[in-house]
Design an enzyme around this catalytic site. Sequence first.
Site, PDB file in Angstrom:
ATOM      1  NE  ARG A 180      -3.242   0.875  -0.114  1.00  0.00           N
ATOM      2  CZ  ARG A 180      -4.237   1.597   0.368  1.00  0.00           C
ATOM      3  NH1 ARG A 180      -5.187   1.043   1.076  1.00  0.00           N
ATOM      4  NH2 ARG A 180      -4.312   2.895   0.137  1.00  0.00           N
ATOM      5  NE  ARG A 194       0.564   1.905 -19.281  1.00  0.00           N
ATOM      6  CZ  ARG A 194       0.383   0.739 -18.672  1.00  0.00           C
ATOM      7  NH1 ARG A 194       1.379   0.142 -18.057  1.00  0.00           N
ATOM      8  NH2 ARG A 194      -0.801   0.162 -18.661  1.00  0.00           N
ATOM      9  CB  CYS A 199      -7.056   5.013 -12.818  1.00  0.00           C
ATOM     10  SG  CYS A 199      -5.314   5.041 -13.261  1.00  0.00           S
ATOM     11  CD  GLU A 228     -10.000   6.366  -1.667  1.00  0.00           C
ATOM     12  OE1 GLU A 228     -10.295   5.797  -0.608  1.00  0.00           O
ATOM     13  OE2 GLU A 228      -9.250   5.864  -2.513  1.00  0.00           O
ATOM     14  NE  ARG A 255      -6.608   6.949   0.562  1.00  0.00           N
ATOM     15  CZ  ARG A 255      -7.140   8.173   0.590  1.00  0.00           C
ATOM     16  NH1 ARG A 255      -7.476   8.772  -0.543  1.00  0.00           N
ATOM     17  NH2 ARG A 255      -7.352   8.793   1.725  1.00  0.00           N
ATOM     18  CE1 TYR A 269      -0.866   5.105   3.039  1.00  0.00           C
ATOM     19  CE2 TYR A 269       0.836   3.599   3.795  1.00  0.00           C
ATOM     20  CZ  TYR A 269      -0.451   3.828   3.360  1.00  0.00           C
ATOM     21  OH  TYR A 269      -1.325   2.783   3.231  1.00  0.00           O
ATOM     22  NE  ARG A 312      -2.116   2.029   8.278  1.00  0.00           N
ATOM     23  CZ  ARG A 312      -1.839   0.765   7.962  1.00  0.00           C
ATOM     24  NH1 ARG A 312      -2.088   0.338   6.750  1.00  0.00           N
ATOM     25  NH2 ARG A 312      -1.315  -0.056   8.852  1.00  0.00           N
TER      26      ARG A 312
END
Length: 122
Positions: free
Chosen positions: A10, A66, A77, A80, A92, A110, A118
Site C-alpha cells: 500500500r 508508464r 485507476c 476514491e 492511493r 506514504y 497511516r
Amino acid sequence: MEKYWVRGIRGAVTVAENTPEAIITATRQLLEKIARENLLEPERIISIIFSVTPDLNAAFPAEGARALGWTKVPLFCTTEIAVPGSLPRCVRVLVHAYLTCAQEDVKHVYLGDAVALRPDLF
C-alpha cells in the site's frame, strides 16, 4: 530457488495541484520509493490499482507508472470515495507483487501529507 509470495503493498501521496505534471510526478515518486523499499522489479508486479480523490482529474496516475517504463504491468485507476473531511489531492495505490519477504516485512510507503493516513507505520 528462492520462494516468492503474492503480497500487497500500500501507499499514498498527496499532490500539490490538479495538473497532469503534478499528478504524474507525485505518482512516479511514490512508485519509485515503493520499488526501492521493497526491492521490487517490474517483472514481479502482478497489477496496480490506483485511486484518486475526486479533486484530482487532470491525469491518470497510471501515467506515472508508464513513465517508469512499466508498460507491461496491468494498471487500473478509479476515484476514491468522497468522504467529508478526508485528505484532499491524494493518490492511493495498491501494488500486487511477488515478494520473497513475510507479510509483516512489506514496506508500505506514504509520502507528503499522506503520512497522516497511516501514523502506525511511522
